[in-house]
Design a protein around this motif. Sequence first.
Motif, short mmCIF file in Angstrom:
data_model
loop_
_atom_site.label_atom_id
_atom_site.label_comp_id
_atom_site.label_asym_id
_atom_site.label_seq_id
_atom_site.Cartn_x
_atom_site.Cartn_y
_atom_site.Cartn_z
N PRO A 75 0.82 -1.21 0.00
CA PRO A 75 0.00 0.00 0.00
C PRO A 75 0.85 1.27 0.00
O PRO A 75 1.99 1.27 0.47
CB PRO A 75 -0.81 -0.12 1.30
CG PRO A 75 -0.84 -1.59 1.61
CD PRO A 75 0.48 -2.12 1.12
N THR A 76 0.30 2.34 -0.52
CA THR A 76 1.02 3.60 -0.69
C THR A 76 1.66 4.09 0.60
O THR A 76 2.81 4.55 0.59
CB THR A 76 0.08 4.68 -1.26
OG1 THR A 76 -0.43 4.22 -2.52
CG2 THR A 76 0.79 6.00 -1.45
N ASP A 77 0.96 4.02 1.73
CA ASP A 77 1.54 4.53 2.97
C ASP A 77 2.77 3.71 3.37
O ASP A 77 3.77 4.26 3.84
CB ASP A 77 0.50 4.60 4.10
CG ASP A 77 -0.22 3.29 4.38
OD1 ASP A 77 -0.05 2.32 3.62
OD2 ASP A 77 -0.97 3.23 5.37
N ARG A 79 4.65 2.08 1.19
CA ARG A 79 5.66 2.38 0.17
C ARG A 79 6.46 3.61 0.56
O ARG A 79 7.69 3.63 0.43
CB ARG A 79 5.01 2.57 -1.20
CG ARG A 79 6.04 2.81 -2.31
CD ARG A 79 5.43 2.96 -3.70
NE ARG A 79 4.47 1.91 -4.00
CZ ARG A 79 3.16 2.10 -4.16
NH1 ARG A 79 2.64 3.31 -4.04
NH2 ARG A 79 2.37 1.10 -4.45
N LYS A 80 5.79 4.64 1.07
CA LYS A 80 6.51 5.85 1.49
C LYS A 80 7.52 5.53 2.58
O LYS A 80 8.64 6.05 2.58
CB LYS A 80 5.52 6.90 1.99
CG LYS A 80 4.69 7.53 0.90
CD LYS A 80 3.73 8.55 1.50
CE LYS A 80 2.79 9.11 0.49
NZ LYS A 80 1.84 10.08 1.08
#
Length: 156
Positions: A75-77, A79-80
């Motif tokens: 998920p994007t969060d 990934r950051k």
Amino acid sequence: MSAPTGDAGIYARESDYLDRYVQFGEAGDRIISVTFPTQPEDDTSDDHPLLDRIDEYLTGNRDDFADVTVGLTVPTDQRKVLEAVRQIPYGENATVEKVASMTPDLSAEEMDDLNLVREALDANPVPLLVPDHRVRDGPSGAPPAVEQKLRVVEGL
């Protein structure tokens, strides 16, 4: 230059140092998984420039693998967070709190953000290339014995 060959496949090579295999999956120009099985999957190849680099790294040659393109299928969060972990230099430690402060939109003061960092580290699909072993108080996507040996390689 970049290690991915542009081919799709699974590559594995036995590491005497780790006492297991280093295996990774490549899709196009991205490495999408790194695992450390005791036996490789069927139909793997041991001929890949990234395996050569990993062998050299495990014998003490400095390599941060920063030029290797990874495909983070999280998920994007998360990934950051993992992108922030990639910025921790070879041979240096960070804490979960430091990773949170390095990650856009996260705070080292918020328990939910610290939990997100731990979840992202635990779910890391490409340990070693995203060096979660450099986060001294967080989980790793690698098995504990492998994580400790990676820390020893870098003098952590």
